[in-house]
Design a protein around this motif. Structure first.
Motif, mmCIF file in Angstrom:
data_model
loop_
_atom_site.group_PDB
_atom_site.id
_atom_site.type_symbol
_atom_site.label_atom_id
_atom_site.label_comp_id
_atom_site.label_asym_id
_atom_site.label_seq_id
_atom_site.Cartn_x
_atom_site.Cartn_y
_atom_site.Cartn_z
ATOM 1 N N TYR A 145 -6.410 -4.614 1.430
ATOM 2 C CA TYR A 145 -5.480 -4.875 1.929
ATOM 3 C C TYR A 145 -4.623 -5.271 4.193
ATOM 4 O O TYR A 145 -4.423 -6.019 4.195
ATOM 5 C CB TYR A 145 -3.850 -3.142 2.087
ATOM 6 N N LEU B 238 0.779 -1.108 -0.144
ATOM 7 C CA LEU B 238 -0.026 -0.144 0.604
ATOM 8 C C LEU B 238 0.752 1.858 0.058
ATOM 9 O O LEU B 238 0.622 2.502 -0.659
ATOM 10 C CB LEU B 238 -1.130 0.025 0.435
ATOM 11 N N TYR C 43 -6.400 -0.082 -6.457
ATOM 12 C CA TYR C 43 -6.287 1.366 -6.104
ATOM 13 C C TYR C 43 -5.712 1.433 -7.698
ATOM 14 O O TYR C 43 -6.406 2.876 -7.758
ATOM 15 C CB TYR C 43 -4.941 0.727 -5.589
ATOM 16 N N LEU D 75 2.112 1.127 -3.861
ATOM 17 C CA LEU D 75 1.312 2.738 -4.593
ATOM 18 C C LEU D 75 0.944 3.787 -4.350
ATOM 19 O O LEU D 75 0.570 4.503 -5.030
ATOM 20 C CB LEU D 75 -0.375 1.425 -3.809
ATOM 21 N N ASP D 76 0.772 4.219 -2.544
ATOM 22 C CA ASP D 76 0.574 5.590 -2.472
ATOM 23 C C ASP D 76 1.450 6.706 -3.317
ATOM 24 O O ASP D 76 1.855 7.643 -3.549
ATOM 25 C CB ASP D 76 0.603 6.330 -1.378
ATOM 26 N N GLY E 250 -8.822 4.243 -8.986
ATOM 27 C CA GLY E 250 -9.108 4.650 -7.760
ATOM 28 C C GLY E 250 -9.559 4.905 -6.839
ATOM 29 O O GLY E 250 -9.983 5.715 -6.435
ATOM 30 N N ASN E 251 -10.331 3.418 -6.515
ATOM 31 C CA ASN E 251 -10.572 3.486 -5.340
ATOM 32 C C ASN E 251 -9.706 3.071 -4.179
ATOM 33 O O ASN E 251 -9.796 1.650 -3.498
ATOM 34 C CB ASN E 251 -11.387 2.020 -5.689
ATOM 35 N N ARG E 252 -9.099 4.405 -3.572
ATOM 36 C CA ARG E 252 -8.072 3.434 -2.242
ATOM 37 C C ARG E 252 -8.331 3.223 -1.530
ATOM 38 O O ARG E 252 -8.013 2.369 -1.032
ATOM 39 C CB ARG E 252 -7.625 5.126 -2.243
ATOM 40 N N ASP E 253 -9.975 3.812 -1.018
ATOM 41 C CA ASP E 253 -10.435 3.011 0.313
ATOM 42 C C ASP E 253 -10.782 1.596 -0.131
ATOM 43 O O ASP E 253 -10.575 1.053 1.253
ATOM 44 C CB ASP E 253 -11.497 3.743 0.599
ATOM 45 N N ALA F 291 -8.973 -0.672 -1.896
ATOM 46 C CA ALA F 291 -7.442 -0.968 -1.967
ATOM 47 C C ALA F 291 -7.479 -1.333 -0.408
ATOM 48 O O ALA F 291 -6.619 -2.713 0.409
ATOM 49 C CB ALA F 291 -6.426 -0.328 -2.397
ATOM 50 N N ALA F 292 -7.187 0.001 0.720
ATOM 51 C CA ALA F 292 -6.740 -0.333 0.841
ATOM 52 C C ALA F 292 -7.385 -1.443 2.266
ATOM 53 O O ALA F 292 -6.795 -1.974 3.779
ATOM 54 C CB ALA F 292 -7.006 0.928 2.125
#
Length: 311
Positions: A246, A207, A234, A210-211, A237-240, A242-243
């Motif tokens: 993870y 993560l 991710y 990726l950031d 564009g769907n970071r939440d 992906a997080a």
């Protein structure tokens, strides 16, 4: 002169290392190898990486490497792109391995800088000449594997310079401490010359990397069904999302990385009936039963596909 053949495709996403499958006697199990590859693809991996360190490449003969390369690439038959590790101390041998991988259908080769043992290293000029020689021998992309195993510490500025100077060297797998900071600097300095800033080390830093701008990762092969959706979300564009994924899979990622190492993938595959044996080659030893039980417990809690794929 470096080749100027354009790279036809930009690779991204979750690529899984395929372990090398052995019999209990330590011989290649090519049927088991094919089942291993089929599972990884069915479980959602965007691509494969073969003959990597997590494939026990250091325990294989040259003939075995050749047999595995052709067997796997023929069996994959273009379903996903395949990265072939061709690391060698000699640039001539590395170039020959890379030409053979390209001829067999590899999408890319992955190479560590030249090293031997604990003390023999090469400076920046020698590393640059090494990669120039390999690049001049092939038309497919090269991924520089920036790994502690090589014992070679280079700066992001040096890697960016290589990307600008060497036509086929466009991908960089960063798996050193503070990988995110190095990726961020590499992307800033390399610009468009960096086609693929990639994460490594079995997703333990995924993560953060990726950031920092990573667009791909080379991961363990035991649970692509857990890892590929993280990168997919991710990169969309769907970071939440992906997080959250993870966080869910991190206990297994951590257990593989910190407790099991390269044996984890094969232990999971044997437990699920994908392969008949999770043997590693001597002098490596099997997982302690308690460690193996801990790995399987976490994977069952996550309902990892590897434990039910063969049933």
């Amino acid at each position: 002169m470096n080749r100027t053949t354009p790279i036809k495709r930009r690779y991204a996403g979750a690529f899984s290392v395929a372990p090398t499958i052995f019999t209990e006697e330590g011989e290649l199990d090519l049927d088991g190898q094919k089942r291993c590859v089929d599972f990884i693809i069915d479980a959602g991996a965007d691509g494969l990486c073969i003959l990597a360190n997590y494939s026990e490449q250091f325990s294989l003969t040259d003939d075995e490497r050749a047999r595995l390369t052709t067997t796997i690439l023929d069996h994959v038959a273009g379903r996903v792109p395949v990265i072939v590790t061709t690391t060698h101390f000699s640039p001539a041998i590395c170039a020959a391995r890379s030409r053979a991988a390209q001829a067999a259908g590899a999408a890319m080769v992955m190479i560590m800088p030249p090293y031997h043992g604990a003390t023999i290293r090469c400076g920046e000029a020698a590393i640059e000449h090494f990669f120039e020689e390999v690049s001049n021998a092939i038309d497919i992309p090269i991924m520089y594997q920036d790994a502690p195993m090589s014992g070679t510490s280079v700066s992001a500025a040096f890697l960016a310079r290589l990307a600008h100077k060497i036509d086929n060297l466009r991908y960089f797998k960063i798996e050193v401490p503070q990988s995110a900071a190095k990726l961020r600097e590499l992307i800033e300095l390399g610009g468009d010359a960096i086609e693929g800033p990639w994460d490594g080390e079995e997703a333990i830093t995924l993560l953060a990397d990726l950031d920092a701008g990573a667009t791909g990762s080379i991961l363990g092969g035991g649970y692509p069904d857990g890892l590929q959706p993280i990168l997919k979300a991710y990169l969309a564009g769907n970071r939440d999302e992906a997080a959250a994924g993870y966080a869910r899979w991190l206990p297994l990622i951590n257990y593989e990385n910190r407790q099991c190492g390269l044996i984890a993938c094969k232990a999971l595959m044997k437990e699920g009936g994908v392969i008949a044996s999770d043997a590693v080659r001597r002098p490596l030893v099997p997982l302690h039963p308690a460690t193996r039980a801990g790995l399987i417990e976490i994977a069952r809690r996550l309902d990892a596909q590897v434990l039910r794929w063969a049933h």
